[in-house]
Design a protein around this motif. Structure first.
Motif, short mmCIF file in Angstrom:
data_model
loop_
_atom_site.label_atom_id
_atom_site.label_comp_id
_atom_site.label_asym_id
_atom_site.label_seq_id
_atom_site.Cartn_x
_atom_site.Cartn_y
_atom_site.Cartn_z
N ASN A 151 0.82 -1.21 0.00
CA ASN A 151 0.00 0.00 0.00
C ASN A 151 0.86 1.26 0.00
O ASN A 151 0.51 2.27 -0.58
CB ASN A 151 -0.91 0.02 1.24
CG ASN A 151 -2.08 -0.92 1.10
OD1 ASN A 151 -2.43 -1.31 0.00
ND2 ASN A 151 -2.66 -1.31 2.21
N VAL A 152 1.99 1.18 0.69
CA VAL A 152 2.89 2.32 0.77
C VAL A 152 3.80 2.40 -0.45
O VAL A 152 4.13 3.47 -0.93
CB VAL A 152 3.74 2.23 2.06
CG1 VAL A 152 4.76 3.34 2.13
CG2 VAL A 152 2.84 2.27 3.29
N VAL A 154 5.66 3.77 -6.67
CA VAL A 154 6.36 4.93 -6.13
C VAL A 154 7.82 4.87 -6.56
O VAL A 154 8.46 3.83 -6.39
CB VAL A 154 6.27 4.95 -4.58
CG1 VAL A 154 7.05 6.14 -4.02
CG2 VAL A 154 4.83 5.00 -4.13
N LYS A 191 3.39 10.82 -1.40
CA LYS A 191 2.17 10.15 -0.93
C LYS A 191 2.05 10.31 0.59
O LYS A 191 3.05 10.45 1.30
CB LYS A 191 2.18 8.65 -1.27
CG LYS A 191 1.99 8.36 -2.76
CD LYS A 191 1.62 6.90 -3.01
CE LYS A 191 1.34 6.66 -4.49
NZ LYS A 191 0.79 5.32 -4.75
N ILE A 192 0.80 10.28 1.05
CA ILE A 192 0.51 10.31 2.49
C ILE A 192 -0.40 9.13 2.81
O ILE A 192 -1.35 8.84 2.06
CB ILE A 192 -0.22 11.62 2.90
CG1 ILE A 192 0.56 12.85 2.42
CG2 ILE A 192 -0.41 11.67 4.41
CD1 ILE A 192 -0.19 14.16 2.63
N PHE A 193 -0.14 8.47 3.94
CA PHE A 193 -0.96 7.34 4.37
C PHE A 193 -1.31 7.52 5.84
O PHE A 193 -0.52 8.02 6.64
CB PHE A 193 -0.21 6.01 4.21
CG PHE A 193 0.16 5.68 2.80
CD1 PHE A 193 -0.65 4.87 2.02
CD2 PHE A 193 1.32 6.18 2.24
CE1 PHE A 193 -0.32 4.57 0.72
CE2 PHE A 193 1.67 5.89 0.93
CZ PHE A 193 0.84 5.08 0.17
N GLY A 214 -5.23 3.84 4.90
CA GLY A 214 -4.69 3.76 3.55
C GLY A 214 -4.24 5.10 3.04
O GLY A 214 -4.00 6.05 3.82
N GLU A 215 -4.15 5.25 1.71
CA GLU A 215 -3.65 6.48 1.12
C GLU A 215 -4.69 7.60 1.25
O GLU A 215 -5.89 7.38 1.06
CB GLU A 215 -3.31 6.26 -0.35
CG GLU A 215 -2.63 7.46 -0.99
CD GLU A 215 -2.15 7.19 -2.40
OE1 GLU A 215 -1.65 8.14 -3.04
OE2 GLU A 215 -2.27 6.04 -2.87
N ASN A 229 -5.23 12.15 0.61
CA ASN A 229 -4.72 13.32 -0.11
C ASN A 229 -4.18 14.39 0.81
O ASN A 229 -3.31 15.18 0.42
CB ASN A 229 -5.82 13.92 -1.00
CG ASN A 229 -6.17 13.01 -2.16
OD1 ASN A 229 -5.29 12.38 -2.74
ND2 ASN A 229 -7.46 12.91 -2.48
N LYS A 247 2.15 8.29 7.58
CA LYS A 247 3.37 7.86 6.93
C LYS A 247 3.48 8.71 5.68
O LYS A 247 2.54 8.78 4.88
CB LYS A 247 3.31 6.38 6.53
CG LYS A 247 3.06 5.42 7.68
CD LYS A 247 2.87 4.02 7.13
CE LYS A 247 2.40 3.06 8.20
NZ LYS A 247 2.09 1.72 7.63
N ALA A 295 -0.73 15.99 -0.19
CA ALA A 295 0.03 15.28 -1.21
C ALA A 295 0.34 16.24 -2.35
O ALA A 295 -0.47 17.11 -2.68
CB ALA A 295 -0.76 14.08 -1.70
#
Length: 862
Positions: free
Chosen positions: A446-447, A451, A470-472, A476-477, A479, A488, A542
């Motif tokens: 997922n991370v 990427v 990206k931001i989690f 999950g992901e 915005n 993360k 993001a």
């Protein structure tokens, strides 16, 4: 055709099809905390399967693998192993099903000459494309193509229904038909799903074409991949006309050596030893040191288990280590590293053998005593089995044998084993819950999916401008993230060092004009740097711009400790010898820890010499240089490599003066004088032949340690004085009581012809009760003595029975069980002496009074 020839033919065949031949990965996966060992050929290509393709789009390998899932079947089955080799060809967005299927068929039938009529295939039930290729293009008969469901022919198994999310797809397997098994109840109707042994799975072709999302949604991947795996040992067996992998040329020499060294050993145990030896040799070669945790626990367990098999076959001295040469004879040509490391591998195995053999004798005797005392409840026995397996290291087979010899019945043993296995399972679940090793090779996809690699700036910059990729959060992901959220964050570039090589990850801040993120850790997966933190204020978006700045003082402290770790290894090699090799390390801001090979304890004067030498290096103000070199050039220059690490074509080398040169990707000082004072704070053993040193650097850290040590020594002295005063008090108390022993004996009560003495002593401890009990036994040759003592919080009991009464069935451990209940406590012990403790201080006098009745009730007919 030899196994070496089959391996070579496979790689040459796919090289002719445009594949780059990639060296197999280490058994210890790099930058992948989701699994203990490399279990499949695709693991080293995880970045490519996640969309990061910066090299060839076609690859082929022969991969060393180690699995423990089928450990119980090793030796019992013809095809299951702990260590095995997996042949594989891979496509990253290049060719797909048509070429994968055609080439697999061509290699098996034309290159190896396997009769096509002996091959069957399976396809996923909904994969019409694969079925069309097999039936219409390869011309496999319809009755030899079977359609299977999600469990058998979808990868990961049942992923479509149960997850995990991430890359997945249908499979197609190729099977070899050994012919109708006359013992199979299905007869000619048998198919590859049957377990009768007629069919052997040869090759699994995985068509990774979907990205699974929540709810079981299968989204087509923009680039479809091929991942195939074929067990080399199974392939060798059918090419060499054998039914069992153990009959092939990679096993037979090892089996013969086992039978030569261990006379009379069973065929099954011979296979287990041969299998485990391969796993142990390659595990140690790839840097896994036998220990009590993680990967080291697995390797140690394998050594212990086969050492135990040798002992039970009548060999009571180390012999397993002598089998290393047989493994090297077979496997040294394709894997020359095990030849170079043979003496070290042999020495490590021998140390574990010697330690286990020495400890086993004592542990067996202890277990025999415990079995004689413990009640035959399944729960008690199961817990005892668990203790002696998990903590004391006896094998389950030995525990079972000792239990049966001690008179435990088959039914009791079966019930106890259920308890034991349940406890082992509980332990596994606890270990899994506290570990990142979830067994899913795409656990962090997922991370990391799609990427690009993060540009690392941290060798030369402590802060930098960057873009949020990206931001989690936990779901999950996302915005954007707002104040208070745990996140993360992946940046396109970063000065933050991600945890690697023993060095902890950096901390610091990501900031914008309106927002601030506190970064509490930095990790990486396949060169993607992940910043763990919390939004302290504002909103992070993001694609937005941030300034990334690490905690500079913390980083400097880490650099001091990392450079000092290199100085420590250099000093150890100078003082103790060149046999010193790194086995692990921790480089944190407050301390450093270094594990290394050394066969014995280190003397205080040696520690002083090591410490003095390091402080000398620091005073010399030697330059610390860093350079990136081709791997072979770095080796020629004598740079030390960490035993467990796998290195690429180029490596970073850190050199200090003319005495230290190591492969290292960590952050370092520019000169040794920047480290400040160095102080070793502890030294000890962490495993057989492995020592550990911990140290601190810098004036403030050393002064803090010395102050703390002074306080601890002062507290220790105070504690010793208190203990001495308590001993003096108890000795005086005992002398006082000793003078009244004759009075105690005269006051003994007669219970059915047995002298019984009960007495409560104020302020006595359990040691004093035991001494008094021993004195009573000397003075009164036959009797039962029940002594109690009170403190403000606890009550204590000692029950002692003379040997003549034990033979008549009066047992101290049985009496204490009943009396202990009266003081809200519990107890245990032997037939001639047992003790108990409880919280019912005010109930002790009543319990002693009732003790006589308990004795009387237990003595009918005496």
């Amino acid at each position: 055709m030899t196994t070496n020839e089959i391996r070579e033919r496979f790689l040459n065949f796919f090289q002719s099809k445009g594949h780059k031949i990639i060296t197999g990965d280490s058994l210890v996966p790099k930058d992948d905390a989701t699994v203990l060992f490399t279990t499949a050929g695709m693991q080293q290509f995880k970045p490519q399967f996640l969309g990061r393709i910066d090299g060839p789009t076609r690859a082929a390998t022969c991969q060393k693998c180690l699995r423990t899932d089928d450990l119980d079947q090793v030796g019992h089955s013809d095809v299951h192993h702990t260590f095995f080799e997996m042949l594989g060809n891979f496509s990253f967005g290049d060719y797909f099903k048509k070429d994968a299927i055609h080439w697999a068929w061509e290699f098996l039938t034309k290159e190896l000459g396997i009769p096509m009529q002996k091959l069957w295939v399976s396809v996923y039930k909904d994969d019409e494309e694969a079925h069309h290729i097999w039936f219409n293009e390869i011309k496999v008969a319809a009755n030899k193509i079977i359609k299977l469901g999600d469990q058998s022919n979808f990868w990961p198994s049942n992923a479509r229904l149960n997850g995990p999310n991430g890359p997945c797809g249908p499979c197609s397997e190729i099977f070899f038909d050994y012919g109708v098994n006359p013992h199979c109840p299905k007869g000619k109707d048998c198919d590859p799903l049957c377990s009768c042994g007629r069919f052997s799975e040869v090759w699994n072709l995985v068509f990774t074409q979907f990205n699974r999302k929540d709810g079981g949604v299968l989204e087509p991947l923009p680039a479809k991949n091929i991942d195939t795996g074929m067990g080399l040992e199974r392939l060798a067996a059918l090419v060499q006309g054998k039914k069992s992998n153990y009959e092939t040329d990679v096993f037979e020499p090892i089996l013969k050596e086992v039978q030569s060294k261990i006379k009379g050993i069973s065929q099954q145990d011979t296979k287990i030893i041969a299998d485990h030896m391969r796993a142990v040799v390659f595990g140690i070669s790839d840097g896994v040191m036998p220990s009590n945790e993680g990967r080291g626990y697995v390797i140690r367990k394998l050594i212990v288990d086969i050492t135990d098999l040798a002992i039970r076959a009548g060999i009571n001295k180390p012999v397993i280590h002598t089998l290393v040469d047989a493994v090297i004879q077979v496997m040294g040509q394709p894997y020359p590293e095990i030849v170079r490391k043979s003496s070290e591998i042999t020495a490590i195995i021998k140390r574990i053998e010697e330690g286990f053999i020495k400890g086993r004798r004592q542990r067996v005797l202890e277990l025999q005593e415990c079995l004689a005392q413990v009640k035959t409840k399944a729960t008690d026995l199961g817990q005892l089995f668990f203790l002696y397996r998990d903590t004391h290291g006896l094998t389950l087979s030995t525990i079972e044998a000792v239990a049966l010899k001690a008179g435990i019945s088959d039914s009791q043993l079966a019930q106890a084993l259920k308890v034991f296995k349940a406890k082992m399972q509980e332990q596994k679940e606890r270990s899994r819950a506290g570990s990142k090793m979830m067994g899913d090779v795409f656990a962090d996809q997922n991370v990391a999916l799609n990427v690009p690699k993060t540009e690392f700036l941290g060798y030369s910059q402590l802060k930098a401008d960057a873009t949020v990729v990206k931001i989690f959060n936990e779901a999950g992901e996302i915005n954007q993230a707002t104040e208070g959220q745990a996140v993360k964050i992946i940046l396109n570039r970063t000065p933050f060092y991600a945890e690697a090589g023993g060095q902890v990850g950096d901390t610091g801040y990501l900031t914008t004009a309106q927002a601030k993120v506190r970064v509490t850790d930095t990790q990486k997966t396949n060169d993607i740097y992940i910043h763990f933190g919390t939004i302290e204020q504002g909103v992070i978006q993001a694609k937005g711009k941030v300034q990334a700045a690490i905690d500079q003082e913390r980083r400097l402290a880490i650099m001091r400790n990392h450079t000092a770790t290199h100085l420590l290894q250099a000093a150890l090699r100078e003082v103790l010898g060149s046999h010193i090799k790194q086995q692990g390390s921790l480089v944190a801001q407050d301390r450093l820890r270094f594990d290394f090979t050394h066969p014995q304890g280190i003397k205080p004067q040696e520690i002083e010499k090591i410490e003095s030498k390091i402080n000398g290096f620091i005073l010399n103000d030697d330059m610390v240089t860093k350079e990136v070199l081709p791997l072979e050039e770095a080796k020629k220059k004598g740079a030390l490599a960490f035993f467990a690490e796998k290195y690429g074509d180029t490596v970073r080398v850190v050199s200090i003066g003319n005495y230290s040169k190591e492969f290292c990707g960590g952050t370092h000082l520019d000169s040794t004088s920047q480290a400040g004072p160095f102080k070793i704070v502890s030294e000890g053993s962490v495993a057989q032949g492995i020592r550990r040193m911990e140290a601190v650097t810098g004036k403030a850290a050393v002064e803090a340690f010395l102050k703390k040590k002074q306080q601890e020594e002062s507290a220790k002295q105070q504690s010793q004085r208190m203990k001495q005063l308590e001993r003096q008090k108890q000795n005086s108390h005992f002398e006082l009581i000793k003078s009244s022993v004759d009075e105690l004996i005269r006051g003994a009560e007669n219970v059915k012809g047995i002298s019984v003495i009960t007495r409560c002593l104020e302020g006595a401890d359990i040691a004093l009760l035991r001494k008094l009990s021993d004195l009573l036994k000397k003075k009164l040759p036959s009797g039962v003595f029940i002594l109690g003592a009170k403190s403000k919080q606890d009550a204590s009991l000692i029950v002692s029975v003379t040997d003549d009464l034990v033979t008549k069935g009066i047992k101290a451990n049985e009496l204490v069980d009943q009396i202990a209940l009266l003081i809200d406590g519990s107890g245990g012990g032997r037939a001639n002496m047992a003790q108990a403790g409880g919280k019912g201080v005010d109930k002790l006098d009543t319990a002693l009074a009732k003790a006589k009745k308990i004795i009387e009730a237990s003595l009918p007919g005496v």
